[in-house]
Scaffold this motif. Structure first.
Motif, mmCIF file in Angstrom:
data_model
loop_
_atom_site.group_PDB
_atom_site.id
_atom_site.type_symbol
_atom_site.label_atom_id
_atom_site.label_comp_id
_atom_site.label_asym_id
_atom_site.label_seq_id
_atom_site.Cartn_x
_atom_site.Cartn_y
_atom_site.Cartn_z
ATOM 1 N N VAL A 1 55.479 38.543 40.541
ATOM 2 C CA VAL A 1 54.599 38.186 39.016
ATOM 3 C C VAL A 1 54.349 40.189 38.876
ATOM 4 O O VAL A 1 54.231 40.290 40.037
ATOM 5 N N ALA A 2 55.433 40.068 37.794
ATOM 6 C CA ALA A 2 54.781 41.546 37.340
ATOM 7 C C ALA A 2 53.419 42.431 37.600
ATOM 8 O O ALA A 2 53.482 43.453 37.891
ATOM 9 N N ARG A 3 53.148 41.506 36.839
ATOM 10 C CA ARG A 3 51.290 42.459 37.001
ATOM 11 C C ARG A 3 50.573 41.249 37.742
ATOM 12 O O ARG A 3 50.447 40.686 38.673
ATOM 13 N N GLU A 4 49.058 42.321 38.233
ATOM 14 C CA GLU A 4 48.757 42.201 39.580
ATOM 15 C C GLU A 4 47.289 41.712 38.837
ATOM 16 O O GLU A 4 46.463 42.110 37.866
ATOM 17 N N VAL A 5 46.582 40.891 39.618
ATOM 18 C CA VAL A 5 45.469 41.056 38.937
ATOM 19 C C VAL A 5 44.532 41.178 39.409
ATOM 20 O O VAL A 5 43.988 42.230 40.700
ATOM 21 N N VAL A 6 43.344 41.962 39.089
ATOM 22 C CA VAL A 6 41.806 42.582 38.983
ATOM 23 C C VAL A 6 41.060 42.681 38.665
ATOM 24 O O VAL A 6 40.620 41.817 37.753
ATOM 25 N N LEU A 7 40.481 42.870 39.639
ATOM 26 C CA LEU A 7 38.999 41.889 38.778
ATOM 27 C C LEU A 7 37.797 42.922 40.125
ATOM 28 O O LEU A 7 37.913 43.857 41.014
ATOM 29 N N GLU A 8 36.447 42.820 38.951
ATOM 30 C CA GLU A 8 35.605 43.176 39.806
ATOM 31 C C GLU A 8 34.788 42.592 40.622
ATOM 32 O O GLU A 8 34.884 41.424 40.574
ATOM 33 N N SER A 9 33.770 43.150 41.278
ATOM 34 C CA SER A 9 33.344 42.051 42.581
ATOM 35 C C SER A 9 32.003 42.781 43.672
ATOM 36 O O SER A 9 32.332 44.203 43.982
ATOM 37 N N GLU A 10 30.681 42.218 43.292
ATOM 38 C CA GLU A 10 30.081 42.574 44.082
ATOM 39 C C GLU A 10 29.781 42.201 45.556
ATOM 40 O O GLU A 10 29.463 42.605 46.416
ATOM 41 N N LEU A 11 31.185 42.323 46.556
ATOM 42 C CA LEU A 11 31.696 41.218 47.833
ATOM 43 C C LEU A 11 31.447 42.624 48.679
ATOM 44 O O LEU A 11 31.954 43.205 47.488
ATOM 45 N N SER A 12 31.349 42.316 50.010
ATOM 46 C CA SER A 12 31.261 43.999 50.584
ATOM 47 C C SER A 12 33.097 43.848 51.111
ATOM 48 O O SER A 12 33.825 42.246 50.589
ATOM 49 N N ASN A 13 33.930 44.894 51.696
ATOM 50 C CA ASN A 13 34.786 44.798 51.945
ATOM 51 C C ASN A 13 34.820 43.763 52.689
ATOM 52 O O ASN A 13 35.773 42.960 53.243
ATOM 53 N N ALA A 14 34.361 43.973 53.912
ATOM 54 C CA ALA A 14 34.220 42.960 54.947
ATOM 55 C C ALA A 14 34.434 41.452 54.696
ATOM 56 O O ALA A 14 35.229 40.000 55.367
ATOM 57 N N ASP B 1 33.930 37.267 39.815
ATOM 58 C CA ASP B 1 33.002 38.941 38.918
ATOM 59 C C ASP B 1 32.172 38.040 38.867
ATOM 60 O O ASP B 1 31.174 37.372 38.604
ATOM 61 N N PRO B 2 31.759 40.137 38.878
ATOM 62 C CA PRO B 2 30.088 39.603 38.916
ATOM 63 C C PRO B 2 29.321 39.526 37.396
ATOM 64 O O PRO B 2 27.439 38.335 37.013
ATOM 65 N N LYS B 3 30.385 38.503 36.170
ATOM 66 C CA LYS B 3 30.207 38.150 35.100
ATOM 67 C C LYS B 3 29.969 36.637 35.550
ATOM 68 O O LYS B 3 30.386 35.873 34.250
ATOM 69 N N GLY B 4 30.266 36.257 35.935
ATOM 70 C CA GLY B 4 30.823 34.492 36.526
ATOM 71 C C GLY B 4 32.376 34.020 36.653
ATOM 72 O O GLY B 4 32.547 32.959 36.777
ATOM 73 N N ARG B 5 33.076 34.885 35.905
ATOM 74 C CA ARG B 5 34.486 34.835 36.238
ATOM 75 C C ARG B 5 35.079 33.993 37.322
ATOM 76 O O ARG B 5 34.491 34.806 38.613
ATOM 77 N N GLU B 6 35.403 33.057 37.996
ATOM 78 C CA GLU B 6 36.029 32.463 39.022
ATOM 79 C C GLU B 6 38.196 33.128 38.915
ATOM 80 O O GLU B 6 38.261 32.965 37.977
ATOM 81 N N VAL B 7 38.353 33.233 39.925
ATOM 82 C CA VAL B 7 39.676 33.634 40.018
ATOM 83 C C VAL B 7 39.925 32.839 41.308
ATOM 84 O O VAL B 7 39.346 33.219 41.950
#
Length: 73
Positions: A10-23, A43-49
């Motif tokens: 897939v040419a495009r990557e999935v990008v999202l914001e998260s409130e989780l830590s790196n670990a 993500d912080p808005k409740g959308r699930e990937v």
């Protein structure tokens, strides 16, 4: 923090914001790949990937930082 997930063939990557830590992100990715299951991130808005672990090419986790307000550096 920003998370980028590359998907095989897939040419495009999935990008999202998260409130989780790196670990926490690393644990979720490792568990999904080891178990051959689905990587699930919200993500912080409740959308699930959901990404099938077999299709993950790479996962890039941005640095944990608090957003600054203002123009001063």
């Amino acid at each position: 923090m920003e998370i980028r997930i590359g998907i095989q063939n897939v040419a495009r990557e999935v990008v999202l914001e998260s409130e989780l830590s790196n670990a926490e992100v690393n644990e979720k990715v490792a568990a999904a790949i080891a178990g051959g299951s689905v990587l699930s991130l919200t993500d912080p808005k409740g959308r699930e990937v959901l990404v099938p672990a077999a299709g993950i090419a790479y996962v890039e986790v941005g640095p944990e930082e608090v957003r600054r307000v203002g123009f001063a550096q």
